[in-house]
Design a protein around this motif. Structure first.
Motif, PDB file in Angstrom:
ATOM      1  N   ALA A   7      -1.504  -1.652  -1.571  1.00  0.00           N
ATOM      2  CA  ALA A   7      -2.863  -1.109  -1.545  1.00  0.00           C
ATOM      3  C   ALA A   7      -2.746   0.370  -1.225  1.00  0.00           C
ATOM      4  O   ALA A   7      -1.989   0.767  -0.338  1.00  0.00           O
ATOM      5  CB  ALA A   7      -3.710  -1.814  -0.492  1.00  0.00           C
ATOM      6  N   VAL A  45      -7.495  -9.223   0.296  1.00  0.00           N
ATOM      7  CA  VAL A  45      -6.506  -9.323  -0.776  1.00  0.00           C
ATOM      8  C   VAL A  45      -5.147  -9.736  -0.213  1.00  0.00           C
ATOM      9  O   VAL A  45      -4.437 -10.557  -0.794  1.00  0.00           O
ATOM     10  CB  VAL A  45      -6.392  -7.985  -1.535  1.00  0.00           C
ATOM     11  N   ALA A  49      -7.620  -1.535  -9.922  1.00  0.00           N
ATOM     12  CA  ALA A  49      -6.668  -2.637  -9.808  1.00  0.00           C
ATOM     13  C   ALA A  49      -5.858  -2.767 -11.079  1.00  0.00           C
ATOM     14  O   ALA A  49      -6.401  -2.615 -12.190  1.00  0.00           O
ATOM     15  CB  ALA A  49      -7.396  -3.947  -9.515  1.00  0.00           C
ATOM     16  N   PHE A  81      -5.233  -1.144  -5.980  1.00  0.00           N
ATOM     17  CA  PHE A  81      -4.281  -2.239  -5.815  1.00  0.00           C
ATOM     18  C   PHE A  81      -3.311  -2.190  -6.982  1.00  0.00           C
ATOM     19  O   PHE A  81      -3.719  -2.267  -8.150  1.00  0.00           O
ATOM     20  CB  PHE A  81      -4.997  -3.589  -5.791  1.00  0.00           C
ATOM     21  N   LEU A 114      -7.863 -11.091  -7.440  1.00  0.00           N
ATOM     22  CA  LEU A 114      -9.080 -10.378  -7.071  1.00  0.00           C
ATOM     23  C   LEU A 114     -10.378 -11.181  -7.242  1.00  0.00           C
ATOM     24  O   LEU A 114     -11.270 -11.070  -6.404  1.00  0.00           O
ATOM     25  CB  LEU A 114      -9.157  -9.070  -7.858  1.00  0.00           C
ATOM     26  N   THR A 148      -1.210   1.139 -12.824  1.00  0.00           N
ATOM     27  CA  THR A 148      -1.160   1.669 -11.456  1.00  0.00           C
ATOM     28  C   THR A 148      -1.028   3.190 -11.430  1.00  0.00           C
ATOM     29  O   THR A 148      -1.735   3.871 -10.680  1.00  0.00           O
ATOM     30  CB  THR A 148       0.009   1.034 -10.680  1.00  0.00           C
ATOM     31  N   PHE A 167      -3.613  -7.958 -10.872  1.00  0.00           N
ATOM     32  CA  PHE A 167      -4.462  -8.099  -9.689  1.00  0.00           C
ATOM     33  C   PHE A 167      -5.857  -8.568 -10.099  1.00  0.00           C
ATOM     34  O   PHE A 167      -6.415  -9.507  -9.540  1.00  0.00           O
ATOM     35  CB  PHE A 167      -4.595  -6.760  -8.960  1.00  0.00           C
ATOM     36  N   ALA A 168      -6.413  -7.863 -11.081  1.00  0.00           N
ATOM     37  CA  ALA A 168      -7.795  -8.138 -11.477  1.00  0.00           C
ATOM     38  C   ALA A 168      -7.953  -9.522 -12.098  1.00  0.00           C
ATOM     39  O   ALA A 168      -9.007 -10.144 -11.982  1.00  0.00           O
ATOM     40  CB  ALA A 168      -8.271  -7.073 -12.467  1.00  0.00           C
TER      41      ALA A 168
END
Length: 302
Positions: free
Chosen positions: A268, A284, A106, A154, A115, A138, A110-111
């Motif tokens: 995703a 998510v 992630a 993600f 998440l 990413t 996101f994290a």
């Protein structure tokens, strides 16, 4: 004022509640119909039946967007909890078939935002599954996935991608700065950004370059918490997805002579059919859509 149904009103059918949530989260009837595999007229019928059960109008339709009424805001909160509990109950009653280790990559935003809440619910619904999380950029995470080291990634882009990614949602980027500090930037705009490569950084610099606005990086961190801290302290302006704005931050714009930023696309990436990955992706998606919508309501004064 609209009011929620009393005891003599029809029951709140969970199928109708799911449709209502999808309309709200997706921002319209057409997209909700596509995601639910229903016709737009069926979706419209579901909303009318739910409004009858609720005893009032839930959605105010304008030429530009949908807005929740007061009754709609109340029902949205309850509907989300009802649907989540129903999903959890079904998973417990049939016994979770999802088990084993799921290797997840992630991006840092996101994290650090969506998440944690998703994982809390995922653990309740699928107690036999375990998750191994790796946080990173990413591009790097996708390389690791290509080598077979990650089951699902993600990440984000500032445009639709040709990769084998599944678009979860789109939302505007925002210039974030301390609410308590005056944004009087007479010289170069001070920026708090991630190291390269980062789409937030790239979007910010491209937008400033398009209007000839001078800038300088005064704070660089691989942690979103670090960039947000710099913004909260009034040390620098940072760029975040609008739903990531939090207490103590405000969005800057035309008054501060800042250009409009593009929307970020959240994806995703899961190349193999994996029930655990599929369940996590859907969780998510729902969390991101809900956060995005609530941020939009706040932004528009809803």
């Amino acid at each position: 004022m609209d009011k929620i149904a009393g005891t003599s009103s029809p029951t709140l059918d969970i199928v109708l509640l799911r449709t209502f949530l999808e309309v709200v989260d997706s921002g319209g009837f057409a997209l909700a119909a596509e995601r639910l595999a229903l016709t737009p007229s069926t979706v419209s019928g579901h909303i009318k039946r739910l409004e009858l059960a609720a005893g009032g109008t839930l959605l105010a339709r304008t030429t530009r967007r949908l807005e929740l009424t007061q009754a709609g805001e109340t029902l949205y909160a309850y509907a989300r909890n009802i649907v989540d509990l129903e999903r959890e109950a079904r998973a417990r009653l049939r016994g979770s078939t999802i088990q084993g280790r799921l290797r997840v990559g992630a991006s840092e935003d996101f994290a650090g935002t969506w998440l944690p809440q998703v994982l809390q619910g995922f653990r309740r619904w699928h107690p036999q599954a375990s998750i191994e999380l790796k946080v990173g950029i990413t591009v790097d995470l996708l390389r690791q996935q290509e080598r077979g080291h990650l089951d699902v990634v993600f990440g984000k882009r500032c445009s639709r991608t040709n990769d084998e990614g599944e678009l979860l949602w789109r939302e505007p980027l925002a210039w974030a700065y301390a609410s308590a500090c005056a944004a009087d930037f007479t010289e170069a705009l001070p920026l708090a950004v991630f190291p390269e490569p980062c789409i937030y950084r790239e979007a910010a610099l491209a937008a400033l370059g398009s209007v000839g606005r001078p800038w300088r990086v005064v704070f660089e961190s691989s942690s979103m918490a670090g960039c947000l801290s710099a913004a909260l302290a009034g040390f620098a302006v940072t760029v975040v997805a609008r739903s990531q704005l939090r207490e103590g931050l405000r969005e800057l714009g035309e008054e501060e002579r800042l250009p409009v930023l593009p929307a970020a696309c959240f994806y995703a990436f899961s190349p193999r059919t994996n029930p655990a990955a599929r369940a996590l992706i859907e969780a998510v998606r729902h969390m991101g859509q809900r956060s995005r919508f609530m941020a939009a309501q706040l932004h528009h004064g809803g």
